[in-house]
Design a protein around this motif. Structure first.
Motif, PDB file in Angstrom:
ATOM      1  N   SER A 187      14.703  44.084  91.444  1.00  0.00           N
ATOM      2  CA  SER A 187      14.821  44.642  90.099  1.00  0.00           C
ATOM      3  C   SER A 187      13.524  45.309  89.659  1.00  0.00           C
ATOM      4  O   SER A 187      13.533  46.337  88.987  1.00  0.00           O
ATOM      5  N   ARG A 188      12.401  44.726  90.064  1.00  0.00           N
ATOM      6  CA  ARG A 188      11.107  45.336  89.711  1.00  0.00           C
ATOM      7  C   ARG A 188      10.948  46.674  90.420  1.00  0.00           C
ATOM      8  O   ARG A 188      10.472  47.649  89.839  1.00  0.00           O
ATOM      9  N   LEU A 189      11.341  46.718  91.696  1.00  0.00           N
ATOM     10  CA  LEU A 189      11.244  47.958  92.459  1.00  0.00           C
ATOM     11  C   LEU A 189      12.141  49.036  91.842  1.00  0.00           C
ATOM     12  O   LEU A 189      11.751  50.203  91.721  1.00  0.00           O
ATOM     13  N   THR A 190      13.335  48.613  91.409  1.00  0.00           N
ATOM     14  CA  THR A 190      14.258  49.569  90.768  1.00  0.00           C
ATOM     15  C   THR A 190      13.662  50.124  89.485  1.00  0.00           C
ATOM     16  O   THR A 190      13.750  51.320  89.186  1.00  0.00           O
ATOM     17  N   ALA A 191      13.031  49.251  88.704  1.00  0.00           N
ATOM     18  CA  ALA A 191      12.403  49.686  87.454  1.00  0.00           C
ATOM     19  C   ALA A 191      11.272  50.667  87.715  1.00  0.00           C
ATOM     20  O   ALA A 191      11.106  51.664  87.002  1.00  0.00           O
ATOM     21  N   VAL A 192      10.488  50.383  88.788  1.00  0.00           N
ATOM     22  CA  VAL A 192       9.391  51.279  89.132  1.00  0.00           C
ATOM     23  C   VAL A 192       9.914  52.655  89.512  1.00  0.00           C
ATOM     24  O   VAL A 192       9.403  53.697  89.073  1.00  0.00           O
ATOM     25  N   LEU A 193      10.959  52.690  90.334  1.00  0.00           N
ATOM     26  CA  LEU A 193      11.532  53.967  90.769  1.00  0.00           C
ATOM     27  C   LEU A 193      12.140  54.730  89.586  1.00  0.00           C
ATOM     28  O   LEU A 193      12.035  55.963  89.503  1.00  0.00           O
ATOM     29  N   THR A 194      12.762  53.987  88.663  1.00  0.00           N
ATOM     30  CA  THR A 194      13.317  54.635  87.464  1.00  0.00           C
ATOM     31  C   THR A 194      12.214  55.236  86.624  1.00  0.00           C
ATOM     32  O   THR A 194      12.331  56.378  86.104  1.00  0.00           O
ATOM     33  N   PHE A 195      11.131  54.493  86.486  1.00  0.00           N
ATOM     34  CA  PHE A 195       9.997  54.989  85.714  1.00  0.00           C
ATOM     35  C   PHE A 195       9.412  56.246  86.348  1.00  0.00           C
ATOM     36  O   PHE A 195       9.045  57.208  85.666  1.00  0.00           O
ATOM     37  N   ILE A 196       9.327  56.243  87.685  1.00  0.00           N
ATOM     38  CA  ILE A 196       8.812  57.407  88.397  1.00  0.00           C
ATOM     39  C   ILE A 196       9.716  58.620  88.151  1.00  0.00           C
ATOM     40  O   ILE A 196       9.256  59.743  87.937  1.00  0.00           O
ATOM     41  N   GLY A 197      11.028  58.391  88.140  1.00  0.00           N
ATOM     42  CA  GLY A 197      11.965  59.488  87.883  1.00  0.00           C
ATOM     43  C   GLY A 197      11.774  60.086  86.503  1.00  0.00           C
ATOM     44  O   GLY A 197      11.836  61.306  86.325  1.00  0.00           O
ATOM     45  N   VAL A 198      11.559  59.209  85.533  1.00  0.00           N
ATOM     46  CA  VAL A 198      11.318  59.695  84.166  1.00  0.00           C
ATOM     47  C   VAL A 198      10.049  60.526  84.108  1.00  0.00           C
ATOM     48  O   VAL A 198       9.991  61.595  83.470  1.00  0.00           O
ATOM     49  N   LEU A 199       8.991  60.058  84.780  1.00  0.00           N
ATOM     50  CA  LEU A 199       7.735  60.798  84.785  1.00  0.00           C
ATOM     51  C   LEU A 199       7.887  62.164  85.452  1.00  0.00           C
ATOM     52  O   LEU A 199       7.345  63.165  84.983  1.00  0.00           O
ATOM     53  N   VAL A 200       8.616  62.197  86.551  1.00  0.00           N
ATOM     54  CA  VAL A 200       8.824  63.481  87.234  1.00  0.00           C
ATOM     55  C   VAL A 200       9.588  64.450  86.332  1.00  0.00           C
ATOM     56  O   VAL A 200       9.243  65.629  86.216  1.00  0.00           O
ATOM     57  N   THR A 201      10.638  63.955  85.665  1.00  0.00           N
ATOM     58  CA  THR A 201      11.420  64.812  84.759  1.00  0.00           C
ATOM     59  C   THR A 201      10.554  65.340  83.617  1.00  0.00           C
ATOM     60  O   THR A 201      10.610  66.527  83.264  1.00  0.00           O
ATOM     61  N   ALA A 202       9.726  64.452  83.032  1.00  0.00           N
ATOM     62  CA  ALA A 202       8.842  64.871  81.937  1.00  0.00           C
ATOM     63  C   ALA A 202       7.831  65.895  82.419  1.00  0.00           C
ATOM     64  O   ALA A 202       7.529  66.870  81.715  1.00  0.00           O
ATOM     65  N   SER A 203       7.305  65.690  83.646  1.00  0.00           N
ATOM     66  CA  SER A 203       6.336  66.631  84.193  1.00  0.00           C
ATOM     67  C   SER A 203       6.948  68.006  84.389  1.00  0.00           C
ATOM     68  O   SER A 203       6.363  69.023  84.029  1.00  0.00           O
ATOM     69  N   VAL A 204       8.164  68.031  84.936  1.00  0.00           N
ATOM     70  CA  VAL A 204       8.843  69.315  85.156  1.00  0.00           C
ATOM     71  C   VAL A 204       9.118  70.011  83.820  1.00  0.00           C
ATOM     72  O   VAL A 204       8.960  71.233  83.694  1.00  0.00           O
ATOM     73  N   SER A 205       9.522  69.228  82.817  1.00  0.00           N
ATOM     74  CA  SER A 205       9.801  69.807  81.496  1.00  0.00           C
ATOM     75  C   SER A 205       8.544  70.404  80.878  1.00  0.00           C
ATOM     76  O   SER A 205       8.566  71.506  80.314  1.00  0.00           O
ATOM     77  N   LEU A 206       7.421  69.686  80.964  1.00  0.00           N
ATOM     78  CA  LEU A 206       6.176  70.190  80.404  1.00  0.00           C
ATOM     79  C   LEU A 206       5.708  71.453  81.109  1.00  0.00           C
ATOM     80  O   LEU A 206       5.250  72.410  80.477  1.00  0.00           O
ATOM     81  N   ILE A 207       5.833  71.444  82.431  1.00  0.00           N
ATOM     82  CA  ILE A 207       5.437  72.645  83.177  1.00  0.00           C
ATOM     83  C   ILE A 207       6.324  73.820  82.798  1.00  0.00           C
ATOM     84  O   ILE A 207       5.866  74.949  82.635  1.00  0.00           O
ATOM     85  N   GLY A 208       7.635  73.547  82.624  1.00  0.00           N
ATOM     86  CA  GLY A 208       8.559  74.606  82.210  1.00  0.00           C
ATOM     87  C   GLY A 208       8.211  75.158  80.843  1.00  0.00           C
ATOM     88  O   GLY A 208       8.253  76.370  80.627  1.00  0.00           O
TER      89      GLY A 208
END
Length: 325
Positions: free
Chosen positions: A39-60
């Protein structure tokens, strides 16, 4: 790069750093894999996905902002180029031809086109050479009416130099103009006033009005026109010293108007009454500058010599319009 772009770039860089470093820290640390905590690993991967999405949005957002600024700059450059090209074509209308001077209609079109293109300073500068002075009627290339339209545009512009040149030209040619003709006076100061004019510009306009009146046919309509224009200056002028000088001139006009049976002067949607003029006349005062005071006295004496001869109603074309000041 603007401040907003710098903020977006910094935010995007920060997110990218977090996205690059945080997964390694979380996944390689013993905490991440201790006891097979899925569950911790899943949370980490979910958090990473959110960060990637936010990064792409900011760059856009940053790229979109840069694109919009670039397009806006290109549009502004195109507009400036179009205005410059139009001004060049307007200048060609004024330029001499192989057959001699350009046609008066072409020169008038060129000057008025320049005023519409926000080149009032250039138009009024060209007017200096195109508007014949007293005794030069045979050399006249621009009509008085066209010249007044150019002067009006210059007085309405934000260029202080254009305003000054326009006022100087108006004063220089005042003796050839008629105070009873609306086409012979700029509407920018016809019963109204711009208090932000430079002191010299103000004095030139006032002197032009007095000179024009003294050279015009004396009648009641002319006197009414002078009264309304002087009152517009007095009403909107904030400086007491200037109002005192205008009060001197209004007093002369007021004394003569009191001898007529018409007690109200209409200007546009405004009504100027004798009581308004009386209040302005009462503000007459000596100017602290003795030189300016002598000049204002001289102008008042000119009106005083002209006003008594004002009698009867005008008979020239446009006489009915004098009823509106």
């Amino acid at each position: 790069m603007s401040g907003d772009s710098k903020k977006l770039a910094a935010a995007s860089l920060g997110v990218l750093v977090v996205v690059a470093v945080l997964p390694a820290v979380l996944l390689l640390s013993p905490v991440s894999f201790g006891g097979g905590n899925t569950s911790r690993l899943t949370a980490v991967l979910t958090f990473i996905g959110v960060l990637v999405t936010a990064s792409v949005s900011l760059i856009g957002l940053m790229l979109n902002s840069q694109t919009e600024r670039r397009l806006a700059q290109e549009h502004a450059d195109q507009q400036r180029q179009l205005k410059l090209d139009a001004a060049m074509r307007a200048g060609q209308l004024i330029s001499p031809t192989e057959l001699g001077s350009a046609h008066p209609a072409a020169m008038a079109s060129g000057l008025l086109a320049l005023t519409k293109l926000d080149y009032a300073d250039l138009a009024v500068a060209l007017l200096v050479d195109l508007w014949a002075e007293e005794g030069e009627e045979e050399q006249k290339r621009i009509s008085d009416e066209t010249a007044i339209l150019v002067i009006d545009a210059a007085l309405r512009s934000t260029s202080l130099n254009a305003q000054l040149v326009a006022a100087e030209l108006l004063c220089r040619h005042a003796a050839n103009l008629s105070v009873s003709q609306s086409l012979h006076w700029p509407s920018a100061v016809d019963g109204s006033w711009n208090p932000t004019f430079r002191p010299k510009t103000k004095l030139l306009i006032v002197e032009a009005l007095v000179r024009m009146a003294a050279a015009s046919e004396p009648n009641e309509g002319a006197l009414r026109s002078v009264a309304v224009r002087l009152y517009g200056i007095w009403r909107d002028e904030p400086k007491a010293s200037v109002r005192g000088c205008i009060g001197k001139l209004i007093k002369v006009v007021f004394d003569r108007l009191c001898q007529f049976r018409h007690k109200e002067l209409v200007h546009g949607i405004q009504m100027v009454t004798l009581s308004d003029l009386e209040r302005a006349a009462e503000s007459a005062a000596e100017n602290p500058d003795s030189y300016l005071n002598d000049l204002s006295d001289n102008l008042a004496n000119r009106l005083k010599e002209w006003a008594p001869a004002c009698q009867g109603q005008p008979t020239t074309p446009g006489a009915l319009a004098t009823a509106a000041g």
